[in-house]
Scaffold this active site. Structure first.
Site, PDB file in Angstrom:
ATOM      1  N   VAL A  24      -3.056   5.641  -5.105  1.00 35.75           N
ATOM      2  CA  VAL A  24      -3.245   4.645  -6.156  1.00 35.75           C
ATOM      3  C   VAL A  24      -1.928   3.971  -6.495  1.00 35.75           C
ATOM      4  CG1 VAL A  24      -3.994   4.284  -8.546  1.00 35.75           C
ATOM      5  CG2 VAL A  24      -4.986   6.140  -7.208  1.00 35.75           C
ATOM      6  N   CYS A  25      -1.960   2.638  -6.641  1.00 36.46           N
ATOM      7  CA  CYS A  25      -0.802   1.927  -7.193  1.00 36.46           C
ATOM      8  C   CYS A  25      -1.329   0.913  -8.206  1.00 36.46           C
ATOM      9  CB  CYS A  25       0.012   1.270  -6.081  1.00 36.46           C
ATOM     10  SG  CYS A  25      -0.855  -0.092  -5.277  1.00 36.46           S
ATOM     11  N   GLY A  26      -0.522  -0.077  -8.528  1.00 36.55           N
ATOM     12  CA  GLY A  26      -0.925  -1.019  -9.569  1.00 36.55           C
ATOM     13  C   GLY A  26      -2.083  -1.910  -9.147  1.00 36.55           C
TER      14      GLY A  26
END
Ligand SMILES: [Fe+2]
Length: 367
Positions: free
Chosen positions: A69-71
């Site tokens: 997961v990232c932004g």
């Protein structure tokens, strides 16, 4: 490339399916909000710089899928590729935390009164809490912050028809879905009396009651967070306090206001909290927000009034001290709050991507 939709990850977590969620954002972004139970590896810069060893140090269980997961779902793809190459069943969360913003879960609120069922519907990332109340195959929803389908599906699942939609106040941290839900269900939309919103609604003023099967909901005007803020007491068993009283803090009195107004509102909040404090000691306080992302644990965010009396009594022991406390301890304003208030007053949910506006953590409380 293996991508997983936010809705699928939500289903996995909701079903307690084994999965390791690996958050590769920076410490700062992670500090704002995160997926409950996720592992944080601050690999953002290394991944962006194309360092192939960015995730070398990471020991992850091999018996379950990994979701990175990232932004916005780009850097997490690189992370998923690296982990796939190392033999993991790795997936990247499509759209990242922005897409995760609409993920939700539920918790049943246990009440002594067996004739009414209360389901807390939680928008996990932002910590927004809404409620579905059911009695005799009829339902009402308080403070819907998720798309109408979420509540429609929950109601349909239990054979309920949604008769009423209520709001505790005009929200500043999320786009209200109340009007949309009322339109889609044919339910009556009830709001505290005020001149802020530009659309038709049925006012529910202080002391007025609403009947739903065996449930009686009574409005208690509790101004302070906003002037119209209203709490709703359900029989003798629960009170929905909106952003007036949380389980670990009180509503902020400041948005859209100068210092004099803020102090005035803090005085109103003091009186409102004192009023709520006089409710039955064993009444369940059910707020509109949690201060942290909400786990998929089925445990409601709730407290009996006597469980929070310890800190609340100290806060409301003296009005001048209370005003000083809440006005000197204000957190930064929620992202885009002016625009969100404007849209909520107009009754519009933009047809495009609402999560752009609503991204980020909730900041409605003073603690
Ligand atoms: Fe609020």
């Amino acid at each position: 490339m293996n991508k997983i939709e936010a809705a699928t990850l939500r289903d996995w977590l909701d079903a307690q399916q084994p999965v390791t969620v690996v958050d590769v954002r920076t410490d700062e972004e992670r500090g704002q909000w995160a997926i409950p139970g996720s592992v944080h590896i601050n690999a953002y810069e290394a991944l962006r710089a194309g360092q192939p060893g960015a995730l070398d140090e990471v020991a992850l269980p091999r018996d379950r899928p990994v979701v990175t997961v990232c932004g916005a779902g780009r850097t997490s793809q690189t992370a998923a590729e690296i982990l796939s190459a190392r033999g993991f069943d790795a997936w990247s969360l499509a759209g990242g935390m922005k897409a995760w913003s609409l993920a939700w879960n539920t918790a049943d609120v246990p009440l002594a009164d067996g004739t009414v069922r209360v389901i807390q519907v939680r928008r996990t990332g932002k910590g927004c809490l809404s409620y579905l109340l059911a009695s005799s195959n009829e339902a009402l929803v308080i403070d819907p912050s998720l798309p109408a389908d979420v509540y429609l599906d929950l109601a349909r699942h239990d054979g309920l028809s949604i008769r009423y939609v209520l709001e505790t106040h005009v929200h500043a941290d999320h786009l209200s879905r109340a009007r949309d839900l009322a339109t889609k269900t044919g339910a009556t939309l009830l709001l505290p009396p005020q001149q802020r919103v530009k659309f038709a609604f049925t006012p529910l003023a202080d002391g007025q009651r609403l009947q739903l099967g065996s449930a009686t909901l009574r409005a208690i005007h509790t101004p302070g967070h906003t002037n119209e803020s209203t709490s709703y007491r359900l029989n003798e068993s629960a009170v929905f306090t909106g952003d007036t009283l949380f389980t670990n803090g009180v509503g902020r009195p400041d948005l859209h206001a100068d210092l004099q107004t803020i102090r005035q509102r803090a005085g109103l909040l003091f009186a409102s909290l004192t009023r709520l404090r006089h409710l039955r000691a064993d009444i369940s306080v059910l707020p509109a927000h949690a201060s942290e992302p909400i786990a998929f644990d089925g445990r409601p965010i709730a407290a009996k009034l006597n469980e929070i009396a310890g800190w609340l009594d100290e806060w409301i022991a003296s009005e001048p001290n209370f005003i000083e406390r809440v006005t000197s301890n204000l957190p930064p304003a929620p992202a885009n709050f002016s625009r969100i208030v404007e849209l909520n007053e107009a009754g519009d949910v933009p047809s495009g991507d609402a999560t752009d506006l609503e991204a980020g953590a909730n900041r409605c409380a003073v603690r």
